[in-house]
Design a protein around this motif. Structure first.
Motif, short mmCIF file in Angstrom:
data_model
loop_
_atom_site.label_atom_id
_atom_site.label_comp_id
_atom_site.label_asym_id
_atom_site.label_seq_id
_atom_site.Cartn_x
_atom_site.Cartn_y
_atom_site.Cartn_z
N SER A 66 -14.33 -5.96 -3.87
CA SER A 66 -13.03 -5.64 -3.27
C SER A 66 -13.08 -4.53 -2.24
CB SER A 66 -12.02 -5.29 -4.36
OG SER A 66 -11.68 -6.45 -5.08
N LEU A 67 -14.23 -3.86 -2.14
CA LEU A 67 -14.36 -2.83 -1.11
C LEU A 67 -15.23 -3.37 0.01
CD1 LEU A 67 -14.90 0.23 -3.46
CD2 LEU A 67 -12.96 -0.10 -1.94
N ALA A 103 -3.72 -5.66 1.30
CA ALA A 103 -2.91 -5.01 0.28
C ALA A 103 -2.64 -3.54 0.63
CB ALA A 103 -3.58 -5.11 -1.08
N LYS A 104 -3.50 -2.98 1.48
CA LYS A 104 -3.28 -1.59 1.92
C LYS A 104 -2.23 -1.52 3.02
CE LYS A 104 -7.58 -0.30 2.93
NZ LYS A 104 -8.76 0.57 3.19
N MET A 140 -1.82 -2.65 -5.06
CA MET A 140 -2.44 -3.59 -5.99
C MET A 140 -3.91 -3.27 -6.23
SD MET A 140 -2.04 -7.68 -5.87
CE MET A 140 -2.86 -8.74 -7.04
N GLY A 150 0.81 -1.22 0.00
CA GLY A 150 0.00 0.00 0.00
C GLY A 150 0.83 1.26 0.00
N LEU A 156 -7.34 4.15 -3.89
CA LEU A 156 -6.74 3.48 -2.72
C LEU A 156 -5.30 3.11 -3.01
CD1 LEU A 156 -9.31 0.78 -1.49
CD2 LEU A 156 -8.62 2.86 -0.33
N THR A 169 -8.07 -6.78 0.01
CA THR A 169 -7.80 -5.36 -0.25
C THR A 169 -7.19 -4.70 0.97
OG1 THR A 169 -9.73 -5.31 -1.71
CG2 THR A 169 -8.86 -3.19 -0.99
N MET A 189 -10.84 1.89 -6.08
CA MET A 189 -9.71 0.97 -5.84
C MET A 189 -8.40 1.58 -6.33
SD MET A 189 -10.57 -1.76 -4.24
CE MET A 189 -9.13 -2.79 -4.54
N ASN A 230 -13.97 6.37 4.43
CA ASN A 230 -13.35 5.62 5.52
C ASN A 230 -12.22 4.74 4.99
OD1 ASN A 230 -12.87 3.35 7.31
ND2 ASN A 230 -14.61 4.05 8.52
N GLN A 231 -12.48 4.06 3.88
CA GLN A 231 -11.51 3.10 3.36
C GLN A 231 -10.31 3.78 2.71
OE1 GLN A 231 -13.35 -0.59 1.67
NE2 GLN A 231 -15.27 0.43 2.12
N ILE A 232 -10.54 4.95 2.10
CA ILE A 232 -9.40 5.68 1.52
C ILE A 232 -8.57 6.30 2.65
CG2 ILE A 232 -8.70 7.52 -0.03
CD1 ILE A 232 -11.18 7.06 -1.63
N ASP A 284 -13.03 -10.74 -0.69
CA ASP A 284 -12.05 -9.95 -1.44
C ASP A 284 -11.64 -8.69 -0.68
OD1 ASP A 284 -12.09 -11.73 -3.51
OD2 ASP A 284 -13.60 -10.68 -4.66
N TYR A 285 -12.59 -8.10 0.08
CA TYR A 285 -12.22 -6.84 0.73
C TYR A 285 -11.20 -7.05 1.84
CZ TYR A 285 -16.15 -8.27 3.73
OH TYR A 285 -17.02 -8.97 4.53
N GLU A 321 -8.28 5.22 5.59
CA GLU A 321 -7.51 4.14 6.22
C GLU A 321 -6.23 3.85 5.45
OE1 GLU A 321 -9.05 0.11 6.04
OE2 GLU A 321 -8.52 -0.16 8.15
N ALA A 322 -6.34 3.82 4.12
CA ALA A 322 -5.16 3.57 3.30
C ALA A 322 -4.11 4.65 3.52
CB ALA A 322 -5.55 3.51 1.83
#
Lengths: 355, 314
Positions: free
Chosen positions: A132-133, B218-219, A124, A119, A197, B215, A194, A141-143, B211-212, A145-146
């Motif tokens: 995948s989310l 992968a982060k 990836m 990351g 991210l 992900t 994605m 929230n997910q971005i 899958d998440y 977090e990244a």
């Protein structure tokens, strides 16, 4: 941006240590590779010893360049990608090889150190944008977090950064989209998220595992266009896994043709398209629809053999029209036939030009 | 969301009416004449008639139903046929006991089941996983009363650590009250957590393969965060529903467990009511149980929607 790399010998891109050439790893050009993979072997342990799913894989990518890995389903493309991230399923092991990212040997890192790479140094994008989310959290929230996994930013700064990333991947009204849940977005939008991210920490290598396969054609084109733009703006090296040769023609600098876990051909994109050498590569080209004739599509007969049922000699010998006894018994080595164009075939070099 | 909740409650009302009618009918169809039972030995026809009139047993069934519903709506569950005391007072006395027992058992069950299920899912087919599976099997197969008796033998008779039965009201002695319900809550939590744990395990196994999760890895997200934030959060969606319904079942009263430990709860009230053919008590208990269960089901639906963003936005 591309101009930065003008003057670099193209061979540098392909500078790999192969079993065939036995080139020493001390080549000065190696240092310029963002990612260098050597002798990567991925195996599944069995009672009768390990079975190799991917064997002795060598390649490298220069900064800002795109390598396309092509091959049929079951050729080992996706597990190669996961192995680079060290995200393989527990049942699979990396039994040999090195993965060098900007001078850091990834396979020797502790899990904790590897988490810092994922990351950040290398990220990836996956094939399945729909799943995948995480459905339980907003896109924002997910971005965020990244971002905050690798950088210490205030909540507010991370949010601003997330909005910027969404804007980068051309998502309209990014401020509102931050509070959207994945199920409220289309497949194309989710794949953009994605990508956002993956870009969050400006990685030097971006692995895209068939990122457009699950999308419809118009969205595919948009995503490809987006990835091309971002690659030149962010300067990341891209490993693009696909079985779509049309996509390869559009974005690849280098092409690696994988079959049953072995490299069949590895060359600059131009060389592959103008002067394909391996019968498998030729077969892949022949299978492309030409868009004019109404004839049925040409296919390569048969299927990729199952792991454990690989032939003793060339892996492709069971389906190759040219295969001889020698092909079936002895494995051809990946040899350089000039300008870094590497082919693993007893017939190479064959009379050139496309069929 | 508000609309969803209101709609869910609106659906519950006709269900409640149907249930109340069935409870009433069941009562009417039971064999045995309560008036005869009450009148004592060799009753005169006048005495029986008087009793019938007093308890309105002489009225036509629809009238009796309407009177009953009207009274219940005013909080009047009638008089106990046996003791002549208002059933409402008994309910008020018994409900908090069962509520406390259910709450203690549920907390205990969640504390065992969620971590146990997670650990089993993280290492499937490991010795730890097999231990959890054995616990689950034992939990669903060992009868409550047997486990209760064994606990009494060990902790009360042999070790003398805990009271063998009875109940200390929470208001008069909170600690003693908790002590008095420890063993029964363990008994109830055992079976409850077994079911909850096996569901947590399979839900976690499901979400960990999504899958998440890949992900998130992968982060570069750390493993504990992946398990708790990414996997458990999604696994909890079905678990919340199951847990809420289990809590509803516990609130309905644990007939056997309350009997074994002599706890004056809801379940014991029902048993006593049935044995003494005390119609108003049985009716009241079953009705209250049905109401509790309806409330719990509606709550489960609402919680499910709160936990699941896909439903929240519809």
């Amino acid at each position: 941006m591309a101009g930065t790399f003008v003057g670099r010998p193209q061979e540098g891109v392909l500078m790999v240590e192969t079993q065939a050439s036995g080139a020493s790893s001390s080549s000065p050009l190696n240092e310029k590779a963002a990612l260098a993979v050597r002798g990567l072997t991925i195996s599944i342990p069995t009672a009768r010893g390990p079975l190799h799913l991917v064997e002795k894989l060598d390649f490298s990518i220069a900064p800002g360049k795109t390598l396309c890995i092509v091959g049929e389903s079951g050729s080992g493309k996706s597990i190669t990608a996961l192995a680079l991230m060290r995200l393989l399923h527990n049942a699979l092991d990396i039994t040999a090889g090195t993965v060098d990212l900007n001078g850091t040997e990834l396979l020797g890192l502790s899990n904790k150190e590897m988490r810092k790479v994922r990351g950040a140094g290398m990220s990836m994008i996956f094939q399945e944008p729909m799943t995948s989310l995480n459905p339980a959290y907003t896109v924002g929230n997910q971005i965020v977090e990244a971002i905050t996994t690798h950088r210490s930013l205030s909540a507010e700064a991370a949010r601003t950064e997330a909005v910027r990333l969404l804007r980068e991947v051309n998502i309209p009204a990014p401020e509102q989209r931050l509070d959207a849940y994945p199920h409220q977005l289309s497949g194309g939008m989710r794949q953009r998220v994605m990508i956002a991210l993956a870009l969050a920490n400006n990685p030097s290598v971006l692995i895209a595992d068939e990122p457009t396969t699950a999308l419809d054609v118009t969205v595919q084109a948009q995503i490809l266009e987006l990835m091309r733009n971002l690659r030149s703006r962010y300067g990341a090296s891209v490993i693009f896994i696909t079985h779509d040769l049309g996509v390869v023609r559009e974005i690849a600098d280098d092409v690696l043709v994988l079959y049953a876990g072995r490299v069949m051909e590895y060359a600059r994109a131009q060389d592959i398209f103008e002067n394909p050498q391996h019968p498998y590569t030729l077969g892949l080209f022949a299978a492309l629809p030409n868009g004019r004739s109404r004839e049925p599509l040409t296919v390569i007969p048969g299927l990729v053999p199952m792991v454990g049922q690989f032939p003793k000699g060339c892996r492709f010998s069971t389906r190759c029209a040219l295969a001889t006894e020698k092909c079936r018994m002895e494995q051809p080595l990946l040899e350089d036939f000039g300008k870094g164009h590497r082919v693993a075939c007893w017939y190479a070099p064959i009379e050139s030009t496309r069929p | 969301m508000v609309q969803f909740i209101l709609r869910r409650i609106a659906i519950a009302i006709p269900t409640l009416l149907i249930i109340s009618f069935l409870i009433f009918l069941l009562q009417v169809m039971l064999p045995g004449d309560p008036a005869l039972a009450l009148a004592g030995e060799d009753p005169s026809p006048q005495a029986i008639a008087a009793i019938r009139e007093k308890f309105q047993l002489d009225q036509p069934i629809p009238m009796r139903y309407l009177t009953w519903v009207a009274n219940v709506l005013q909080g009047d569950f009638g008089m106990s046929i046996r003791t002549g005391l208002p059933v409402r007072d008994m309910l008020i006395q018994r409900l908090p006991v069962t509520f406390q027992l259910a709450l203690m058992a549920m907390i205990l069950a969640v504390l065992i089941a969620i971590p146990g299920g997670i650990i089993a899912a993280l290492r499937p087919n490991s010795p730890l996983d097999y231990t959890v599976s054995s616990f689950t099997l034992a939990g669903v197969s060992v009868p409550n009363f047997f486990l209760g008796i064994m606990l009494i033998l060990l902790f009360s008779v042999t070790l003398g650590w805990l009271p063998s039965g009875g109940y200390v009201p929470f208001a008069s002695d909170p600690l003693g009250s908790i002590r008095s319900l420890i063993m029964p809550s363990i008994v109830l939590a055992f079976a409850t957590s077994a079911v909850l744990m096996s569901h947590t395990r399979s839900a976690m196994l499901g979400t960990l393969n999504q899958d998440y999760i890949r992900t998130a890895r992968a982060k570069g997200v750390s493993e504990p965060l992946i398990v708790i934030k990414h996997a458990l959060r999604n696994a909890l969606i079905p678990i919340i529903t199951l847990g809420t319904i289990q809590f509803g079942e516990l609130l309905g009263g644990a007939v056997l467990t309350e009997q074994v430990f002599g706890i004056p709860g809801f379940g014991k009230m029902l048993v006593d009511g049935v044995f003494s053919r005390d119609y108003s008590i049985v009716q009241a208990v079953v009705l209250v149980q049905a109401i509790i269960f309806l409330i719990v089901t509606v709550t489960a639906d609402i919680l499910y929607a709160v936990a699941n963003p896909k439903l929240r936005h519809q």
